[in-house]
Design a protein around this motif. Structure first.
Motif, PDB file in Angstrom:
ATOM      1  N   VAL A 147       0.821  -1.206   0.000  1.00 38.61           N
ATOM      2  CA  VAL A 147       0.000   0.000   0.000  1.00 38.61           C
ATOM      3  C   VAL A 147       0.860   1.263   0.000  1.00 38.61           C
ATOM      4  N   GLU A 148       2.091   1.168   0.501  1.00 37.73           N
ATOM      5  CA  GLU A 148       2.986   2.321   0.513  1.00 37.73           C
ATOM      6  C   GLU A 148       3.397   2.720  -0.905  1.00 37.73           C
ATOM      7  N   TYR A 149       3.363   1.773  -1.829  1.00 36.74           N
ATOM      8  CA  TYR A 149       3.773   2.045  -3.203  1.00 36.74           C
ATOM      9  C   TYR A 149       2.590   2.151  -4.162  1.00 36.74           C
ATOM     10  N   LEU A 150       1.556   1.360  -3.909  1.00 43.25           N
ATOM     11  CA  LEU A 150       0.425   1.309  -4.836  1.00 43.25           C
ATOM     12  C   LEU A 150      -0.793   2.079  -4.346  1.00 43.25           C
ATOM     13  N   GLY A 151      -0.798   2.440  -3.069  1.00 40.45           N
ATOM     14  CA  GLY A 151      -1.884   3.238  -2.522  1.00 40.45           C
ATOM     15  C   GLY A 151      -3.248   2.592  -2.688  1.00 40.45           C
ATOM     16  N   ASP A 152      -4.248   3.407  -3.018  1.00 36.47           N
ATOM     17  CA  ASP A 152      -5.627   2.926  -3.139  1.00 36.47           C
ATOM     18  C   ASP A 152      -5.869   2.097  -4.395  1.00 36.47           C
ATOM     19  N   THR A 153      -4.901   2.098  -5.320  1.00 38.55           N
ATOM     20  CA  THR A 153      -5.099   1.315  -6.550  1.00 38.55           C
ATOM     21  C   THR A 153      -4.949  -0.179  -6.299  1.00 38.55           C
ATOM     22  N   TYR A 154      -4.356  -0.522  -5.166  1.00 35.31           N
ATOM     23  CA  TYR A 154      -4.006  -1.918  -4.895  1.00 35.31           C
ATOM     24  C   TYR A 154      -5.081  -2.620  -4.071  1.00 35.31           C
ATOM     25  N   GLU A 155      -5.348  -3.878  -4.428  1.00 34.94           N
ATOM     26  CA  GLU A 155      -6.241  -4.715  -3.633  1.00 34.94           C
ATOM     27  C   GLU A 155      -5.611  -6.100  -3.486  1.00 34.94           C
ATOM     28  N   LYS A 156      -5.528  -6.561  -2.243  1.00 34.03           N
ATOM     29  CA  LYS A 156      -4.971  -7.883  -1.975  1.00 34.03           C
ATOM     30  C   LYS A 156      -5.843  -8.943  -2.636  1.00 34.03           C
ATOM     31  N   TYR A 157      -5.185  -9.958  -3.193  1.00 31.19           N
ATOM     32  CA  TYR A 157      -5.939 -10.889  -4.035  1.00 31.19           C
ATOM     33  C   TYR A 157      -5.340 -12.294  -3.975  1.00 31.19           C
ATOM     34  N   ASN A 158      -6.207 -13.281  -4.111  1.00 31.38           N
ATOM     35  CA  ASN A 158      -5.778 -14.674  -4.246  1.00 31.38           C
ATOM     36  C   ASN A 158      -6.821 -15.402  -5.084  1.00 31.38           C
ATOM     37  N   ILE A 159      -6.433 -15.830  -6.257  1.00 33.42           N
ATOM     38  CA  ILE A 159      -7.368 -16.447  -7.202  1.00 33.42           C
ATOM     39  C   ILE A 159      -7.995 -17.722  -6.645  1.00 33.42           C
ATOM     40  N   GLU A 160      -7.280 -18.396  -5.741  1.00 35.13           N
ATOM     41  CA  GLU A 160      -7.789 -19.655  -5.183  1.00 35.13           C
ATOM     42  C   GLU A 160      -9.036 -19.436  -4.330  1.00 35.13           C
ATOM     43  N   PHE A 161      -9.131 -18.263  -3.699  1.00 35.52           N
ATOM     44  CA  PHE A 161     -10.262 -17.978  -2.811  1.00 35.52           C
ATOM     45  C   PHE A 161     -11.373 -17.198  -3.501  1.00 35.52           C
ATOM     46  N   TRP A 162     -10.995 -16.306  -4.413  1.00 34.21           N
ATOM     47  CA  TRP A 162     -11.977 -15.363  -4.956  1.00 34.21           C
ATOM     48  C   TRP A 162     -12.257 -15.533  -6.445  1.00 34.21           C
ATOM     49  N   GLY A 163     -11.539 -16.417  -7.116  1.00 30.02           N
ATOM     50  CA  GLY A 163     -11.770 -16.576  -8.544  1.00 30.02           C
ATOM     51  C   GLY A 163     -11.359 -15.333  -9.309  1.00 30.02           C
ATOM     52  N   LEU A 164     -11.721 -15.264 -10.577  1.00 33.32           N
ATOM     53  CA  LEU A 164     -11.333 -14.118 -11.400  1.00 33.32           C
ATOM     54  C   LEU A 164     -12.196 -12.901 -11.094  1.00 33.32           C
ATOM     55  N   PRO A 165     -11.574 -11.707 -11.044  1.00 31.68           N
ATOM     56  CA  PRO A 165     -12.365 -10.478 -10.890  1.00 31.68           C
ATOM     57  C   PRO A 165     -13.048 -10.118 -12.212  1.00 31.68           C
ATOM     58  N   ALA A 166     -13.649  -8.946 -12.254  1.00 32.15           N
ATOM     59  CA  ALA A 166     -14.423  -8.528 -13.430  1.00 32.15           C
ATOM     60  C   ALA A 166     -13.549  -8.422 -14.676  1.00 32.15           C
ATOM     61  N   SER A 167     -14.185  -8.563 -15.830  1.00 33.41           N
ATOM     62  CA  SER A 167     -13.493  -8.450 -17.113  1.00 33.41           C
ATOM     63  C   SER A 167     -12.791  -7.097 -17.222  1.00 33.41           C
ATOM     64  N   GLY A 168     -11.566  -7.127 -17.738  1.00 34.37           N
ATOM     65  CA  GLY A 168     -10.782  -5.905 -17.887  1.00 34.37           C
ATOM     66  C   GLY A 168      -9.893  -5.604 -16.694  1.00 34.37           C
ATOM     67  N   SER A 169     -10.070  -6.338 -15.590  1.00 35.75           N
ATOM     68  CA  SER A 169      -9.271  -6.101 -14.381  1.00 35.75           C
ATOM     69  C   SER A 169      -7.820  -6.523 -14.601  1.00 35.75           C
ATOM     70  N   TYR A 170      -6.925  -5.808 -13.929  1.00 35.03           N
ATOM     71  CA  TYR A 170      -5.503  -6.148 -13.971  1.00 35.03           C
ATOM     72  C   TYR A 170      -5.131  -6.976 -12.737  1.00 35.03           C
ATOM     73  N   ILE A 171      -4.309  -7.993 -12.962  1.00 36.99           N
ATOM     74  CA  ILE A 171      -3.819  -8.836 -11.866  1.00 36.99           C
ATOM     75  C   ILE A 171      -2.295  -8.896 -11.953  1.00 36.99           C
ATOM     76  N   ALA A 172      -1.629  -8.568 -10.844  1.00 37.86           N
ATOM     77  CA  ALA A 172      -0.167  -8.694 -10.761  1.00 37.86           C
ATOM     78  C   ALA A 172       0.154  -9.793  -9.761  1.00 37.86           C
ATOM     79  N   ILE A 173       1.026 -10.700 -10.159  1.00 35.26           N
ATOM     80  CA  ILE A 173       1.380 -11.818  -9.285  1.00 35.26           C
ATOM     81  C   ILE A 173       2.876 -12.084  -9.381  1.00 35.26           C
ATOM     82  N   SER A 174       3.473 -12.391  -8.254  1.00 41.73           N
ATOM     83  CA  SER A 174       4.903 -12.698  -8.262  1.00 41.73           C
ATOM     84  C   SER A 174       5.131 -14.064  -8.895  1.00 41.73           C
TER      85      SER A 174
END
Length: 605
Positions: free
Chosen positions: A538-565
């Motif tokens: 959050v210190e780098y991405l601020g409000d644009t960032y949302e914690k995410y895990n595809i295993e629990f929440w599935g894919l977000p809405a069409s057009g969404s960006y996902i960054a993963i290590s």
């Protein structure tokens, strides 16, 4: 080459190490470090925060599984910028993870119960990312100090090695250590491995000088460097049996007094112990004994109550109190090795406490180090076999006549015996002393072959100079991605993650700054991120960032960006119990960009 010129070349080489280390981690935009260079790696968070805590409080409750020396050195510049130290309160009781899993915390404070229980991760978050502190400057100056001291110790290796093997061998050693992506990657972050390995080598060089000619100055320098090595990392304790047995072989070969040797070595060991006790005194004098006993109860194995009883006796004396915490740290390290708490990726599979097998370190050695260095190793081995084949007995005597060669061979054998049989495998950096010892032996062989000819036509020195140049070119072209570097045999840096990750490739979010810059430059309004590590996203991405895990929440809405290590991506796709709609592999045709080397960005179709 004249002596003065060789010294100048050594300074140039050390300066190259310093500058590449500094700019590969800090980048070039120092006015806005938020988007410049490399974000904090996983291990750096507790190391940086603990060092400043030691100096300010005179306590060593946090991160005791590593000795304090390197953390102290990293914290020295922080005394000038004077960051805020969070309050440690005994009036509140916080829970483990309050500033880690639930970042940002409601208040940037710390509780006594978490201090005693070594909650180093929450402490790192509330100190480094305290609202009144400049986190980027804390990280920058801590790394700056470590890089500076590593550069100094590299020069000392050149200085002392030249006294036993000559200037040219010492310069070749510097070339092998400096023209190395592996060295710069680990020598420019606040971690234990690189500096502790340098100090181990310095200790063995000075001990070899002492064996060759017993002089007071070498006895004192041996005490100094052995003590520093043991205050840098607990695994450095291996150099004590290495020095003893290597020295004993040399003494017997030279038909010198074994009794006198044992007495002198005992005096050396006692002196080292005294130095460690004094150093630790300044880190434990403010630790309350009752709290220290609570700390021991938390950290020591429960099935050995005798250990607690023994350490409880030691803390009654101010000097041995420090030794008690040193012993506690050793026990913590060996307890971790025994249970091998890890989850590692290697060659297409994930492994837990069972480890990845004996091939782990050999494969990484051949793929993570520069091809020029590997070729020099091979050339040295070939000529060594030829030489030993012709004059085996005389060559064995040459080895036995050189105390440093003996010590280096012993440290290689002892380290390999412990690491190849251990299930703890979390990076090539854990056999760094072996790599440094091989570097010295390779430099010695190269020097011996310098004026020889290949096939009676080509002088070998031109072959060596070409390989040195190739190493330098590789170093320049792989800038600044030294952590993720793999050579051609490992598929190159772009594909090296298919061999192994962790500190070999993706060290917990080092490319987060680059991700933040990409999000900012492309005006991305919202991005889902899945990443492990010490970085407060959050210190780098601020409000644009949302914690995410595809295993629990599935894919977000069409057009969404996902960054993963990369590490998370591999772990997810290799889980056999997940259905296809819970895996990132379903997005392989929607790949947008690779950020740095360790973050993948996808866009949901």
């Amino acid at each position: 080459m004249k002596l003065r010129n060789k010294n100048f070349v050594a300074i140039i080489l050390v300066s190259i190490f310093f500058l590449l280390g500094l700019f590969s981690t800090a980048g070039f935009n120092w006015k806005n470090l938020k988007y410049s260079g490399q974000a904090i790696t996983t291990d750096e968070l507790p190391h940086i925060a603990s060092g400043y805590y030691y100096i300010k409080t005179g306590k060593l409750f946090l991160n005791p599984e590593h000795p304090p020396l390197i953390k102290d050195l990293a914290a020295l510049p922080l005394l000038f910028i004077n960051p805020v130290l969070p309050e440690i309160s005994s009036e509140i009781k916080l829970y483990d993870g309050y500033a880690w899993r639930d970042y940002p915390p409601n208040e940037y404070i710390f509780s006594k119960n978490l201090e005693i229980e070594n909650d180093q991760w929450d402490w790192g978050r509330v100190f480094i990312y305290h609202p009144q502190n400049n986190s980027e400057w804390i990280i920058f100056w801590s790394r700056f100090s470590v890089i500076l001291f590593n550069s100094f110790f590299l020069f000392l290796i050149y200085y002392f090695l030249s006294r036993i093997w000559g200037k040219r061998t010492s310069l070749i050693t510097l070339v092998l250590l400096v023209f190395s992506q592996f060295s710069i990657a680990h020598g420019s972050v606040v971690a234990m491995d690189f500096m502790s390995s340098l100090l181990q080598i310095l200790a063995l060089i000075n001990f070899a000088l002492l064996l060759k000619k017993y002089q007071k100055k070498y006895f004192l320098s041996s005490i100094l460097f052995f003590s520093l090595a043991l205050l840098a990392k607990f695994s450095s304790l291996l150099i004590l049996p290495v020095a003893f047995f290597g020295g004993l072989i040399y003494i017997i070969h030279k038909k010198q007094s074994v009794i006198k040797y044992i007495i002198r070595y005992s005096l050396l060991t006692i002196s080292i112990t005294v130095v460690i006790a004094i150093f630790y005194y300044f880190h434990t004098f403010n630790m309350d004994n009752s709290e220290l006993i609570q700390h021991f109860k938390w950290s020591l194995p429960k099935h050995y109550p005798q250990l607690l009883a023994f350490l409880s006796i030691l803390i009654e004396n101010p000097i041995t109190k420090g030794l008690a915490q040193y012993i506690n740290g050793i026990i913590m390290v060996f307890s971790r090795i025994a249970i091998s708490q890890q989850q590692i990726f290697f060659m297409g599979s994930f492994y837990g406490s069972e480890g990845a097998g004996w091939l782990y370190f050999p494969v990484l050695y051949l793929t993570k180090l520069s091809l020029g260095f590997i070729m020099l190793n091979l050339l040295g081995i070939i000529f060594l076999i030829i030489k030993f084949g012709k004059k085996f007995k005389s060559k064995i005597n040459e080895v036995m006549d050189s105390p440093l060669i003996l010590l280096l061979v012993v440290i290689i054998l002892l380290y390999l015996a412990t690491t190849l049989t251990s299930d703890l495998q979390i990076g090539l950096r854990h056999i760094m002393p072996v790599i440094f010892a091989i570097s010295l032996l390779t430099a010695k062989l190269v020097d011996n072959l310098w004026n020889k000819e290949l096939f009676g036509k080509i002088k070998l020195k031109f072959v060596f100079l070409f390989l040195f140049f190739a190493m330098l070119v590789s170093l320049i072209f792989s800038f600044p991605y030294y952590i993720s570097y793999y050579n051609f045999l490992g598929g190159g840096t772009e594909n090296g993650y298919k061999i192994a990750t962790d500190s070999n490739y993706d060290w917990g979010g080092q490319d987060v700054k680059k991700l933040a810059k990409w999000v900012n430059d492309n005006n991305i309004k919202h991005i889902y991120v899945q990443m492990q590590g010490s970085v407060a996203l959050v210190e780098y991405l601020g409000d644009t960032y949302e914690k995410y895990n595809i295993e629990f929440w599935g894919l977000p809405a069409s057009g969404s960006y996902i960054a993963i290590s990369i590490s998370e991506y591999q772990e997810n796709n290799l889980k056999k119990d997940l259905t296809a709609n819970k895996k990132y592999s379903q997005l392989q045709n929607n790949f947008i960009k690779k950020i740095g080397t360790s973050i993948l960005v996808f866009q949901v179709p």
